[in-house]
Design a protein around this motif. Structure first.
Motif, PDB file in Angstrom:
ATOM      1  N   GLU A 273      -3.047  11.163   3.978  1.00 33.13           N
ATOM      2  CA  GLU A 273      -3.658  12.420   3.557  1.00 33.13           C
ATOM      3  C   GLU A 273      -5.140  12.257   3.276  1.00 33.13           C
ATOM      4  OE1 GLU A 273      -0.760  14.509   4.375  1.00 33.13           O
ATOM      5  OE2 GLU A 273      -2.248  15.544   3.176  1.00 33.13           O
ATOM      6  N   ASP A 274      -5.580  11.063   3.328  1.00 31.12           N
ATOM      7  CA  ASP A 274      -6.964  10.801   2.950  1.00 31.12           C
ATOM      8  C   ASP A 274      -7.882  11.185   4.094  1.00 31.12           C
ATOM      9  OD1 ASP A 274      -8.805   7.818   2.019  1.00 31.12           O
ATOM     10  OD2 ASP A 274      -9.084   9.929   1.532  1.00 31.12           O
TER      11      ASP A 274
ATOM     12  N   PRO B  35       0.816  -1.203   0.000  1.00 34.69           N
ATOM     13  CA  PRO B  35       0.000   0.000   0.000  1.00 34.69           C
ATOM     14  C   PRO B  35       0.858   1.264   0.000  1.00 34.69           C
ATOM     15  CG  PRO B  35      -0.458  -1.342   1.930  1.00 34.69           C
ATOM     16  CD  PRO B  35       0.696  -1.949   1.244  1.00 34.69           C
ATOM     17  N   TYR B  36       0.307   2.294  -0.560  1.00 34.61           N
ATOM     18  CA  TYR B  36       0.953   3.597  -0.517  1.00 34.61           C
ATOM     19  C   TYR B  36       0.511   4.333   0.744  1.00 34.61           C
ATOM     20  CZ  TYR B  36       2.471   3.167  -5.347  1.00 34.61           C
ATOM     21  OH  TYR B  36       3.078   2.769  -6.500  1.00 34.61           O
ATOM     22  N   ASP B  37       1.153   5.442   0.963  1.00 35.90           N
ATOM     23  CA  ASP B  37       0.811   6.247   2.123  1.00 35.90           C
ATOM     24  C   ASP B  37      -0.560   6.896   1.924  1.00 35.90           C
ATOM     25  OD1 ASP B  37       1.952   9.432   3.362  1.00 35.90           O
ATOM     26  OD2 ASP B  37       0.933   7.800   4.385  1.00 35.90           O
ATOM     27  N   MET B  38      -1.462   6.602   2.828  1.00 39.14           N
ATOM     28  CA  MET B  38      -2.814   7.155   2.666  1.00 39.14           C
ATOM     29  C   MET B  38      -3.179   8.098   3.801  1.00 39.14           C
ATOM     30  SD  MET B  38      -4.775   3.876   1.144  1.00 39.14           S
ATOM     31  CE  MET B  38      -3.905   2.648   2.080  1.00 39.14           C
TER      32      MET B  38
END
Lengths: 328, 627
Positions: free
Chosen positions: B306-307, B301-304
């Motif tokens: 900011e979601d 997974p990518y960095d989330m």
């Protein structure tokens, strides 16, 4: 430490209107260029050259009414488009032509995208919302003969069909239709008998989009709420809820599972594209590029896995192209 | 000048006489600039010299006492020195007492802060003199709290008195405060009321600072009065006066801490804008049961982080906005609507026109539900947008409301402000700046005559927003003044009923603040009506209005009246002025001359002078143009 999400590989600009439909056609060999078809709110279908990132042709066949579905039939030379002018148009694009060969007058003023399924060489089935409120009609193309009309029972109160998916387990088996309705239920229809096999209430709000993995007999649907619903089909052809996934922001316009069934992408009203692993619904990435609702997402059909792309069309008139998880 | 020391019992009354005479003839500076430093040195440790010095000043005849004492007070390098030099003169000599406690503090106001510090410090340094200090403080407070003094005395004098009060307060000790706590409280309450009533922001602020200081002094424990005002150099200077360390620090620790704490507490409350806190909702679903290895694990997974949740969006339709603003309980949506309203109105003029009056009504009654930064400005700008989209019905509504019952000051002021600010759009491009240029060239190049134009421009600029700023350097293309069709609608209803008192609203009585704003608005309206058809009629009506209010007691109102005259002189074509309004102009001219000489307010005098210059230019201009 997780990496920050990637940026789009490139962005296609020039539609000057909200983008409602996308479809890739990248399977052909050299010297054919990979193509992306896009349908916009101003009635144009743009044919994008993915090498030059420019529009090669623009097709104007829907009287400037919004085009909300584009599909190819056998490669990039035959195109089907559906617009708010109540028509479904068939195009011949071979050898540089842009000829409108046929059209179907659907008499339906809704937004339900039609679904195409190739059943034999030169024969397709197309499911579309019909004139009457709750009905779905299935036509055979290119003959335009009606195969069946799927009417829910009296008093079912399903509302309009919102999204359709024709599928068959493998070539030769009977085709089935999954339809998501306004009341939040997904219904599995048997086309030959013209009746519903199973109905499942997945959402409280209309089902905006759905996609189905016929190999795993698992599907996913999204609506205007904050929940994605994953359901499965058991041996008795019954739909059952498998799990739900809570989203950060409400509203999904489109869901699509990548052809290799590894990941799926959702187009959100919160301007974001979300990537999940299909197997376990593991959230993988949130792609935040657009500045308005994302209307549609589509995966490409590149033969070479490393070239695969994801496209997203948004109300902000842009199409973003991403290259993500291409190594698997 | 040197003195003979020794055990001689000499009489120095002769010297005192000389000193007095010299001082009274205006030679204080020369004499005392030598004398005072010398005496300072001599009296530093020598008691005899101290007593000699005291004798010196005590023997000065009464008629020259003032000059001498004043000279000493001004020249002494500090209260301690002054104390050594003068001793208990003020207690022993009636004239000296009068000068120190009355004349310098209450009747004059030209002295510097250092002089005040010297004087009041001197009073505080001896127990005999402290009684005078308290007396002085009470008298200062009486003046400070008197409403007629606040209204009629020049701002400079008010500032001087405020400084004196603050310095006195800084010298007071705890037991003394105890004894006069009640009196301090009463005077403070009265004084603060008069000050807040004033239309001039400077006076209001002075009142606030002094009241805060008094309150913090008398309420050492418990809540103190705190005001919100603009902190600038003047305010800081004033507040620094409170923090005193008296020369001989035998002050018990409590007042000391008090004073230091006060320096911090006296800083105004900064209103924090409402910071929205986003909760980063964890996107990870709760299945930690990833015990099974599967190909999904290849997918990293990518960095989330900011979601996050999206902020509430404002409605996109004007009618929805009205609904949200009038009914909605959802504060987030309400805030978003208020922020988005202006741009929505401007983007959808057709839709706005349908509901313009209703929207104007909603905006007029809009109260701040949550704390938004710049709420007043947002509301004003939205109101302006509505006004410019659909001028005539909205202006009819607003002007009718201006004179109706039961509106608060803010709302009436909002009506006026909205009108002022909406003009630039309708103003469009006019030949105004072009018309004025020849005027400047005719004048001899004296600073003041260029000033008036600049100042009028600046004043207008500060109140209006120009849309075509980029082009203002180049000669603006001339076009018809779009204000033409609606000028009258703006102007005349406002001027109509100003003398009709209602139960809750009396322009000529208490509500002089609104009257001041009204007058300023009319000035702006007049200025922008240049080249319109109605300008002469407006000019005449305005002149009559001004004449009726000429002798108003409030200086803010008077300033407004003078700017009305300026606008009128600038906007109405000169020929019309001289033909139709000759007598009124002459009368106005004599009034202006009076104001220049006699008005207590410095700004008023300056404005009147500029108006007179304008009139002169007008005459010159017409003389050079062959008629």
């Amino acid at each position: 430490m997780a990496l920050p999400p990637p940026d789009p590989q490139f962005v296609l600009r020039g539609t000057s209107a909200a983008v409602h439909a996308l479809h890739f056609s990248c399977g052909s060999q050299e010297p054919d260029v990979p193509i992306l078809f896009s349908g916009s709110e101003n009635g144009f279908i743009h044919v994008w050259n993915l090498k030059t990132h420019r529009v090669d042709t623009a097709l104007d066949g829907h009287g400037r009414k919004s085009v909300y579905c584009v599909e190819t039939m056998d490669g990039k030379d035959r195109l089907l488009s559906q617009g708010r002018d109540q028509r479904i148009c068939l195009w011949d694009l071979a050898e540089g032509r842009t000829a409108l060969t046929d059209s179907v007058f659907t008499e339906n003023v809704g937004f339900c995208r039609c679904s195409l399924l190739k059943v034999a060489q030169g024969r397709w089935l197309m499911a579309m919302a019909a004139k009457a409120l709750e009905e779905v009609q299935v036509l055979e193309l290119p003959s335009k003969t009606s195969v069946c009309t799927l009417k829910p029972e009296v008093g079912a109160k399903l509302g309009m069909p919102m999204c359709l998916k024709l599928w068959q387990l493998n070539c030769g088996s009977r085709p089935l239709l999954l339809a998501g309705y306004e009341d939040g239920s997904v219904v599995l229809w048997n086309l030959s008998m013209g009746r519903a096999l199973s109905q499942l209430v997945c959402h409280q709000e209309p089902v905006m989009s759905l996609d189905f993995d016929s190999e795993k007999a698992k599907g996913i649907s999204g609506s205007s709420e904050k929940v994605l619903s994953i359901w499965s089909l058991n041996e008795q052809q019954n739909l059952q809820v498998y799990k739900t996934h809570e989203l950060v922001n409400a509203g999904i316009s489109g869901i699509t599972i990548r052809p290799d069934k590894k990941i799926l992408a959702t187009a959100g009203w919160d301007h974001r594209i979300r990537i999940f692993g299909w197997k376990k619904m593991k959230p993988l990435a949130v792609l935040d590029y657009h500045t308005a609702t994302v209307h549609c997402v589509s995966f490409s059909d590149h033969k070479n896995p490393s070239e695969r792309l994801l496209a997203a069309g948004s109300k902000d008139h842009r199409i973003s192209i991403w290259s993500i998880y291409t190594q698997t | 000048v040197c003195f003979i020391p020794g055990g001689l019992d000499c009489s120095i009354s002769f010297v005192s006489h000389v000193l007095g005479k010299v001082c009274v003839h205006g030679r204080q500076k020369e004499m005392l600039s030598v004398l005072v430093p010398r005496l300072t040195d001599l009296t530093k440790s020598d008691c005899i010299w101290q007593r000699i010095c005291w004798r010196l000043v005590e023997c000065v005849p009464d008629r020259w006492m003032e000059a001498v004492v004043l000279g000493f007070v001004q020249r002494a390098p500090g209260a301690a020195v002054l104390s050594r030099l003068l001793g208990n003169l003020v207690v022993k000599n009636k004239k000296a007492q009068f000068v120190v406690t009355q004349k310098v503090l209450l009747l004059q106001y030209g002295h510097t802060t250092a002089v005040l510090q010297n004087l009041l410090g001197y009073l505080s340094l001896d127990s005999l003199r402290r009684a005078l200090l308290i007396k002085v403080l009470k008298e200062l407070l009486e003046t400070w709290g008197s409403s007629s003094a606040v209204k009629h005395s020049p701002p400079e004098q008010q500032q001087y008195i405020s400084k004196a009060i603050l310095i006195c307060l800084s010298h007071l000790k705890e037991p003394e405060i105890e004894s006069c706590r009640q009196e301090l409280l009463t005077s403070m309450m009265e004084g603060v009321k008069c000050h807040l009533d004033s239309s001039l922001p400077q006076i209001r602020r002075l009142g606030m600072i002094v009241a805060e200081s008094i309150s913090s002094k008398i309420n050492t424990d418990g809540p103190v009065l705190k005001f919100q005002y603009e902190e600038d150099d003047e305010a800081r200077e004033l507040k620094s006066l409170l923090v005193q360390t008296p020369p001989f620090c035998v002050v018990p620790s409590l007042p000391d801490d008090d004073r230091n704490g006060k320096a911090d507490a006296a800083l105004p409350l900064v209103l924090e804008s409402n910071k929205k806190s986003h909760t980063a909702a964890p996107v990870m679903p709760d299945e930690k049961s990833d015990a099974e290895l599967d190909s999904d694990d290849d997918l990293i997974p990518y960095d989330m982080s900011e979601d996050k949740e999206l902020k509430t969006k404002a409605p996109v339709y004007i009618r929805d906005c009205i609904e949200v603003l009038t009914g909605s309980e959802d504060v987030d949506k309400w805030e978003a609507t208020v922020k988005a309203l202006e741009s929505l109105v401007r983007k959808n003029p057709a839709a706005t026109r349908e509901v313009s009056v209703e929207l104007a009504k909603v905006l007029l009654h809009l109260e701040e539900k949550t704390c938004i930064e710049g709420f007043v400005e947002l509301r004003q700008r939205a109101q302006v947008a509505v006004l410019t989209t659909d001028p005539i019905p909205v202006i009819k509504y607003l002007t009718s409301q201006f004179y109706s019952l039961n509106y608060s000051l803010c709302q009436r002021v909002l009506v006026l402000a909205a009108q002022e600010l909406s003009y630039p759009k309708s103003h469009g491009k006019t030949k105004h700046s072009g018309a004025q240029k020849p005027c400047i060239q005719l004048l001899p190049g004296s600073d003041s005559s260029k000033d008036w134009r600049r100042i009028v421009d600046e004043r207008i600029k500060s109140k209006t927003r120009r849309f075509a700023t980029g082009q203002s350097q180049v000669e603006l293309a001339s076009g018809p003044n779009e204000f033409n069709s609606v000028a009258g609608h703006f102007f005349f209803p406002l001027i109509q009923h100003f003398d009709r008192p209602l139960t809750t609203f009396d322009l000529l009585g208490e509500d002089h603040f609104v009257l001041g704003r009204l007058v300023h608005t009319l000035a702006v309206l007049m200025y922008l009506a240049v080249n319109t058809v109605a300008v002469t009629a407006m000019g005449r009506a305005l002149l009559e209005f001004v004449s009726a209010l000429r002798f108003h007691t409030d200086s803010y109102v008077r300033q407004g009246l003078l700017s009305c005259i300026s606008s009128m002189l600038l906007s109405v074509p000169a020929e019309r002025l001289l033909e139709d309004m000759t007598e009124e102009l002459l009368e106005t001219q004599s009034w202006l001359g009076d104001v220049v000489e006699k008005d207590p307010d410095g700004d008023c005098r300056r404005l009147a002078l500029q108006n007179l210059l304008l009139m002169e230019n007008l005459k010159k201009k017409l003389k050079t143009v062959p008629s």
